[in-house]
Structures are given as C-alpha cells and as structure tokens.
Enzyme design. Sequence first.
Site, PDB file in Angstrom:
ATOM      1  CB  CYS A  38      -0.939   0.010   1.205  1.00  0.00           C
ATOM      2  SG  CYS A  38      -0.100  -0.045   2.785  1.00  0.00           S
TER       3      CYS A  38
ATOM      4  CG  ASP B  97      -0.072   3.361   3.890  1.00  0.00           C
ATOM      5  OD1 ASP B  97       0.051   4.173   2.965  1.00  0.00           O
ATOM      6  OD2 ASP B  97      -1.163   2.940   4.270  1.00  0.00           O
TER       7      ASP B  97
ATOM      8  CB  CYS C 123      -4.664   4.102   5.442  1.00  0.00           C
ATOM      9  SG  CYS C 123      -4.503   2.755   6.634  1.00  0.00           S
TER      10      CYS C 123
ATOM     11  CB  CYS D 201      -3.661  -0.695   8.710  1.00  0.00           C
ATOM     12  SG  CYS D 201      -4.527  -0.808   7.139  1.00  0.00           S
TER      13      CYS D 201
HETATM   14 FE1  FES Z   1      -1.544   0.675   4.167  1.00  0.00          FE
HETATM   15 FE2  FES Z   1      -3.494   0.866   5.896  1.00  0.00          FE
HETATM   16  S1  FES Z   1      -3.677   0.700   3.766  1.00  0.00           S
HETATM   17  S2  FES Z   1      -1.394   0.756   6.279  1.00  0.00           S
END
Ligand code: FES
Length: 146
Positions: free
Chosen positions: A34, A36, A60, A104
Amino acid sequence: MAYSEKVMDHFTNPRNMGEIENASGVGTVGNAKCGDIMRIYLDIDENQIVRDVKFKTFGCGAAVATSSMATELVKGKSIYEALQVTNKAVMEALDGLPPVKVHCSLLAEEAIHAALWDYATKHGIEIPGLQKPVTDISEHEEEEEY
Ligand code: FES
C-alpha cells in the site's frame, strides 16, 4: 466499512504524534503493497521504562489510529512489556478494525519492535523474544491469515 468510535477518535485526534530528538530507539517499517510507512521513536530511561514515545505515519487512517493507540499502550511500560503489545491488543483496545484494515495494525507493532531492536542493539542488550525487524511487512504478509 464501519469504524468504531475509538478508531475515529484516535484518527481525528492522534495521541503522541511527532518525533523525539536523540531517541533511545527509532524504528521504521513500511508496507510496499500500500506504500504506507510508519516510524516510532522511543525514549527509554535507565530503568528500561518507556518514558516517552512518538510516531510519524505516512499512511491510511487505520494506520494512524493503531499507531496512536499503540503508543498509548507502550507508554510507561518496561521494554519487555512493550514487546508484548501486539496488533491484536491494539485492535482490541480500539474495539476492532474492519477485516481489510487488520494489516494496517501490523505496521505499529512492527515499528515498535524495530525501535526496541534499535535500542537493544545500541545498548548491547538482548530482549528475549525480540526478532530482527523487517523493513517491509508485506514480505511475510502472505503467510499470515486474517
Ligand atoms: Fe496501508 Fe493501511 S492501507 S497501512
């Protein structure tokens, strides 16, 4: 997708956001899937108690909320207790997360472990049960079941 009130609270009003200069331990992990990234800073005193903790997240809303709650849970704990703060414990404290957002919460757990590892390495100590951290948690995500 429904978020609990606690998730919304920690998302809109995150605790312990920021950074600590000259932190005792810093840990950064990402999830390449993702994109992140999360960083945790630990200030650990001479009795091995987490005196302060801060986090920074490029991620997110669920990642922000779980980081916020995770920092609340490790604050004031010994480094050994801090290691026991799992993503499950964080999710429970938040009254749950939607299933697609469970991964996450792993960012926070892994970032804490990475920061503890950094501290342990700098101080030449071993924290039983602490494994060498990964920098990309999506690598072993496939093996986990949600
Ligand atoms: Fe990547 Fe939540 S979508 S940490």
